[in-house]
Design a protein around this motif. Structure first.
Motif, PDB file in Angstrom:
ATOM      1  N   TYR A  15      20.741  26.431   5.950  1.00 34.70           N
ATOM      2  CA  TYR A  15      19.960  27.826   5.979  1.00 34.70           C
ATOM      3  C   TYR A  15      19.649  28.168   4.703  1.00 34.70           C
ATOM      4  O   TYR A  15      20.378  27.659   3.820  1.00 34.70           O
ATOM      5  CB  TYR A  15      20.960  29.044   6.690  1.00 34.70           C
ATOM      6  N   GLY A  54      14.282  36.209   1.239  1.00 37.60           N
ATOM      7  CA  GLY A  54      14.376  36.162   2.576  1.00 37.60           C
ATOM      8  C   GLY A  54      15.387  35.047   2.987  1.00 37.60           C
ATOM      9  O   GLY A  54      15.869  34.270   1.965  1.00 37.60           O
ATOM     10  N   THR A 103      16.122  31.908   6.181  1.00 30.81           N
ATOM     11  CA  THR A 103      15.647  31.129   7.021  1.00 30.81           C
ATOM     12  C   THR A 103      16.454  29.777   7.498  1.00 30.81           C
ATOM     13  O   THR A 103      17.044  29.381   6.618  1.00 30.81           O
ATOM     14  CB  THR A 103      13.890  30.807   6.890  1.00 30.81           C
ATOM     15  N   ASN A 104      16.058  29.246   8.468  1.00 33.08           N
ATOM     16  CA  ASN A 104      16.362  27.875   8.709  1.00 33.08           C
ATOM     17  C   ASN A 104      15.473  26.777   8.485  1.00 33.08           C
ATOM     18  O   ASN A 104      15.786  25.744   8.775  1.00 33.08           O
ATOM     19  CB  ASN A 104      17.230  27.758  10.103  1.00 33.08           C
ATOM     20  N   ASN A 105      14.101  27.062   8.539  1.00 29.47           N
ATOM     21  CA  ASN A 105      13.111  26.304   8.381  1.00 29.47           C
ATOM     22  C   ASN A 105      12.427  26.547   6.826  1.00 29.47           C
ATOM     23  O   ASN A 105      11.104  27.331   7.054  1.00 29.47           O
ATOM     24  CB  ASN A 105      12.376  25.973   9.276  1.00 29.47           C
ATOM     25  N   ARG A 154       8.499  28.808   7.053  1.00 30.77           N
ATOM     26  CA  ARG A 154       8.345  30.231   6.679  1.00 30.77           C
ATOM     27  C   ARG A 154       7.682  30.442   5.539  1.00 30.77           C
ATOM     28  O   ARG A 154       7.045  31.424   5.744  1.00 30.77           O
ATOM     29  CB  ARG A 154      10.325  30.597   6.357  1.00 30.77           C
ATOM     30  N   GLN A 184       4.377  30.410   6.885  1.00 28.23           N
ATOM     31  CA  GLN A 184       4.158  31.742   7.623  1.00 28.23           C
ATOM     32  C   GLN A 184       3.814  32.835   6.621  1.00 28.23           C
ATOM     33  O   GLN A 184       2.975  33.391   6.844  1.00 28.23           O
ATOM     34  CB  GLN A 184       5.376  32.233   8.535  1.00 28.23           C
TER      35      GLN A 184
END
Length: 103
Positions: A4, A19, A21-23, A27, A30
């Motif tokens: 993570y 933020g 994220t796990n990717n 992310r 995005q």
């Protein structure tokens, strides 16, 4: 084992977005493409990844994300720059260091 990531983006208006994220690559893409029009970064693109750290447990990552979000701008800059002396300094009583130049 899943990783993570807690990350900090520098936005076009010089603000920071933090933020988790796990990717990380997905992310950032995005944020960059602006898929969510109501997101903080949508009107502040382009964004640049300026810092990230990997964690093995989601709970740890979320804890760090929340901590960093509560930090002052100058403390975030110290983290991004790896300036451990200033990070420690700004962790004490930030009001007494008001004469330090903000970036």
């Amino acid at each position: 084992m899943k990783n993570y990531f807690v990350y900090i983006l520098k936005c076009n208006d010089n603000s920071f977005y933090t933020g988790v994220t796990n990717n990380l690559e997905q992310r950032i893409e995005q944020h960059s493409s602006g898929i969510k029009k109501d997101s903080y970064t949508y009107k502040r693109r382009p964004v640049t990844l300026v810092w990230n750290e990997s964690f093995n447990e989601i709970g740890q990552a979320i804890l760090w994300e929340k901590k960093i979000k509560a930090w002052s701008r100058r403390k975030k800059i110290a983290l991004i720059e790896g300036n451990w002396d200033d990070l420690i300094l700004f962790s004490k009583n930030y009001t007494q260091f008001g004469n330090k130049i903000e970036k």
